[in-house]
Design a protein around this motif. Structure first.
Motif, PDB file in Angstrom:
ATOM      1  N   ARG A 656     -62.283 -38.566 105.892  1.00 40.55           N
ATOM      2  CA  ARG A 656     -62.163 -39.810 105.130  1.00 40.55           C
ATOM      3  C   ARG A 656     -61.226 -40.783 105.835  1.00 40.55           C
ATOM      4  N   ARG A 658     -58.432 -43.671 105.382  1.00 36.91           N
ATOM      5  CA  ARG A 658     -57.479 -44.235 104.413  1.00 36.91           C
ATOM      6  C   ARG A 658     -57.277 -45.725 104.678  1.00 36.91           C
ATOM      7  N   TRP A 677     -62.341 -47.529  92.163  1.00 36.19           N
ATOM      8  CA  TRP A 677     -61.278 -46.722  92.754  1.00 36.19           C
ATOM      9  C   TRP A 677     -59.930 -47.389  92.557  1.00 36.19           C
ATOM     10  N   ARG A 680     -54.341 -46.675  94.929  1.00 32.24           N
ATOM     11  CA  ARG A 680     -53.655 -45.426  95.295  1.00 32.24           C
ATOM     12  C   ARG A 680     -54.631 -44.456  95.951  1.00 32.24           C
ATOM     13  N   ALA A 681     -55.796 -44.312  95.346  1.00 31.26           N
ATOM     14  CA  ALA A 681     -56.800 -43.376  95.880  1.00 31.26           C
ATOM     15  C   ALA A 681     -57.318 -43.867  97.230  1.00 31.26           C
ATOM     16  N   ASN A 684     -54.549 -43.295  99.832  1.00 30.43           N
ATOM     17  CA  ASN A 684     -54.031 -41.945 100.088  1.00 30.43           C
ATOM     18  C   ASN A 684     -55.108 -40.887 100.305  1.00 30.43           C
ATOM     19  N   VAL A 685     -56.214 -41.049  99.597  1.00 26.77           N
ATOM     20  CA  VAL A 685     -57.306 -40.073  99.742  1.00 26.77           C
ATOM     21  C   VAL A 685     -58.354 -40.612 100.713  1.00 26.77           C
ATOM     22  N   SER A 712     -63.907 -41.884  90.111  1.00 26.97           N
ATOM     23  CA  SER A 712     -63.684 -40.921  91.184  1.00 26.97           C
ATOM     24  C   SER A 712     -64.188 -41.478  92.505  1.00 26.97           C
ATOM     25  N   LEU A 713     -63.809 -40.830  93.573  1.00 29.15           N
ATOM     26  CA  LEU A 713     -64.185 -41.296  94.909  1.00 29.15           C
ATOM     27  C   LEU A 713     -65.593 -40.876  95.280  1.00 29.15           C
TER      28      LEU A 713
END
Ligand code: GLA
Length: 713
Positions: A656, A658, A677, A680-681, A684-685, A712-713
């Motif tokens: 992924r 960022r 989304w 933050r997601a 960071n994700v 969710s992603l």
């Protein structure tokens, strides 16, 4: 709370330059010399006062404090790179200079510190200028050297500034190298004791190097770590010396190259150096670049207007320019959404190839029987502005101009005149040559409705002889060429304030902060392969702003290397700066022009982000062959992401990616993807990149939405 921009602390004899996120300090030591003390995260004067002291190691290193001079005068024990070197009228080659006073004034609405230094015995006065740009943590420096006596003084080196870097365990120098069609390639190296010199001796800024540096401890990344950097505003021979002494002092001295250079300073004369801007970032290379980009937008460039989508005829028709073909191209360019139509080389004199005609700046009647006006009117009817290519500094020996004025070019009477691209270079500092250029440019711009000039320069300087100058002024040629160029551009800009300029020199050989005072945009490279462009654009973006970077979509396979790339990939690569099209649209189907128009439309939607926003280079997946660049608005609400995959291997999925510059608590949507989304997601994700195969690319628009809950992603 440190809030005073420039302050002089009388008691400690310390100057403190405070920016939003940095402090720059130096003092007047017991010998009356300016000694650098500190550059980095904010501190107060009292925090570094104890550093202002003389030091020595042995009789061989008698005055160690001189290594940290703010501006080193060659004389006495000055053994590091000097900032100023001069010969007095009686032959004395030694400067003994001390602080003589200072003032803190306002220039162009900015606080400026001017420090005067004088030689103990000779009439040499140096004024050091420091202008602070607090919001971008930058300090602009320059020097003025005056002869206050009545006899001539010879200057042999007159640098803009010396930047001392605080102690680091390692010193990593980042810079660019390059060549024609391969400019702005990033390099880094650890400094060991000695000197690393970056320079141009070719008469212009030069594509082999570019006048900027960045130093870190070897650990800084795009988003973290401390970086000290600087860029010189000069478009001629320049030199940056990164020097590390045996005592681990590192300084970067830079300015006009002292090689084959000297300047005769007459009685009462002053020599002004170019500006050398320096900065500190504790947010890695990314923040360094963003601060430099916005510095150009706010302080350097001639204006802050949106750059138009342009069409350029060069790769479509080369020298084979004529009214009919250009009008056909213009008609198609307009359908594709182009806003500015630019005719490149080949429209004037006997310019049917690069062997003739350069210098004969009248419209070629065979190619344009009804003059340029017919084409310009058509371009306007189609709703576009008109632009044109010129190369005023050069001449083909096979031209009327050269036959009339063979003495106008740089040459040595006893030497052959080296021809590069079949051309010679005019001595533009000669008053009649300068007048000639101003006159034909004025005619061209006065008689035609021209909005945009692409100003090219396709050769380096050789045999730098100036026939009309005395022997002791011959080496002034390098500086005089640049001064004359700036004077011509400045005069043209004031005569024709509506005309915009692009700087070009066989691609990216004249791109620097000096020329950007006169040019809205630049042509970074003749290499228009969209993949090669990614690394050129990355190196470019370290210092220079995306809005200044002209990028064309050209035909595939490209003439450069026969690589075939999809239209999407080519557009995505070119959309990361000021978009242009350089394809032969006369050979394109209506369907392809329709696709082209769709991409141009998309570009216009994201253009404010690219041309005015904050750029983030997302380098995390570089080792996987992914280039990703994100542009964000100031509030972090709107973003565009470009991502490119070189080639997928062994069926591996990509990790992924960022994102950066979002607001953690905000909620975002990505165009074309279901769901929402949180910032933050995304930061960071990260997001999945559905890039496949070879040379794939994507563009995502990411926008803040007002929903409370992110999915969710
Ligand atoms: C240089 C420029 C090109 C084009 C040609 C014209 O090479 O970089 O973009 O203008 O000159 O001769």
């Amino acid at each position: 709370m440190i809030d005073v921009t420039i302050q002089y602390q009388q008691e400690q004899r310390i100057f403190a330059l405070q920016t939003k996120n940095s402090s720059y300090m130096f003092g007047i030591n017991d010998k009356g010399r300016l000694q650098h003390l500190y550059w980095g995260l904010p501190i107060g004067v009292e925090d570094c006062a104890s550093l202002l002291r003389l030091s020595s190691h042995s009789s061989f290193d008698a005055e160690l404090d001189r290594e940290a001079e703010e501006y080193s005068f060659w004389g006495g024990t000055c053994y590091t790179e000097p900032s100023l070197k001069a010969i007095m009228p009686d032959g004395v080659r030694d400067l003994s200079v001390q602080y003589a006073g200072h003032e803190i004034t306002e220039q162009d609405g900015r606080e400026t510190l001017v420090i005067t230094l004088k030689d103990k015995a000779y009439p040499v006065e140096t004024k050091l200028y420091y202008r602070v740009i607090p919001e971008y943590d930058l300090v602009e420096r320059s020097a003025k050297i005056s002869n206050t006596g009545d006899q001539e003084i010879m200057l042999e080196s007159m640098q803009s500034a010396a930047w001392s870097i605080p102690y680091l365990q390692d010193y990593r120098l980042t810079h660019v190298t390059g060549k024609w069609s391969g400019e702005f390639q990033l390099r880094d190296t650890l400094l060991t004791e000695g000197k690393k010199v970056l320079e141009s001796r070719r008469g212009f800024t030069d594509g082999h190097a570019n006048p900027w540096f960045a130093i870190d401890d070897g650990q800084a990344t795009e988003s973290e770590g401390r970086v000290w950097f600087g860029a010189l505003a000069w478009s001629g021979n320049w030199k940056l010396v990164a020097e590390k002494t045996a005592f681990s002092h590192v300084k970067i001295t830079g300015g006009i190259n002292d090689f084959d250079n000297s300047w005769l300073l007459g009685a009462g004369d002053t020599f002004e150096t170019p500006v050398f801007v320096g900065g500190f970032s504790d947010g890695g290379f990314g923040r360094m670049s963003r601060h430099m980009h916005h510095y150009q937008y706010d302080y350097v460039l001639p204006n802050n207007e949106t750059r138009k989508v342009l069409y350029n005829s060069w790769e479509a028709t080369y020298f084979n320019v004529n009214a009919q073909d250009q009008m056909a191209l213009a008609e198609r360019a307009a359908r594709a959404g182009v806003e500015l139509f630019v005719v490149d080389d080949g429209w004037f004199g006997g310019r049917n190839h690069d062997r003739a005609g350069l210098g004969d700046w009248y419209v070629n009647k065979e190619k344009f029987p009804n003059g340029l006006g017919e084409l310009i009117d058509r371009v306007h009817e189609l709703g576009m502005e008109f632009g044109i290519w010129v190369e005023p500094e050069s001449v083909n020996p096979d031209s009327e101009l050269y036959r009339q004025h063979p003495d106008w070019v740089y040459h040595f009477p006893t030497r052959d005149r080296t021809e590069l691209r079949n051309q010679l270079l005019l001595n533009i500092s000669k008053p009649e040559v300068k007048q000639f250029i101003l006159a034909f440019m004025t005619d061209l711009l006065h008689n035609h409705k021209i909005k945009f000039i692409k100003w090219d320069m396709n050769r380096t300087i050789t045999e730098p002889g100036m026939k009309d100058h005395s022997l002791n002024r011959q080496k002034e040629v390098w500086v005089r060429h640049v001064q004359a160029l700036y004077e011509i551009w400045s005069e043209l800009r004031s005569r024709f304030p509506h005309v915009e300029f692009e700087t070009c020199a066989g691609g990216g050989s004249r791109i620097d902060l000096g020329i950007f005072r006169f040019a809205e945009q630049s042509w970074p490279s003749d290499n228009t392969d969209a993949f090669d462009r990614l690394s050129i654009q990355e190196g470019y973006s370290y210092i220079y702003a995306p809005r200044t970077m002209t990028c064309w979509v050209t035909d595939s396979p490209t003439g450069m290397n026969r690589r075939s790339l999809s239209l999407k990939y080519r557009f995505h690569s070119a959309m990361m700066g000021t978009l242009g099209i350089g394809s032969n649209l006369n050979e394109w189907s209506d369907e392809s022009i329709g696709q082209c128009a769709e991409f141009v439309k998309q570009y216009k939607q994201i253009r404010p982000l690219v041309q005015f926003g904050n750029q983030y280079r997302l380098s995390e997946l570089k080792h996987k062959g992914v280039t990703a660049v994100q542009y964000a608005d100031a509030a972090g609400s709107e973003h565009v992401l470009f991502a490119f995959l070189h080639s997928q291997r062994l069926g591996e999925p990509l990790p992924r990616l960022r994102l950066k510059g979002l607001v953690a608590g905000k909620c975002y949507s990505i165009d074309g993807l279901p769901g929402t989304w949180s910032g933050r997601a995304l930061m960071n994700v990260g997001i999945e990149l559905p890039l496949r195969g070879d040379f794939d690319s994507l563009m995502y628009r990411i926008r803040e939405i007002n929903e409370k809950k992110a999915g969710s992603l």
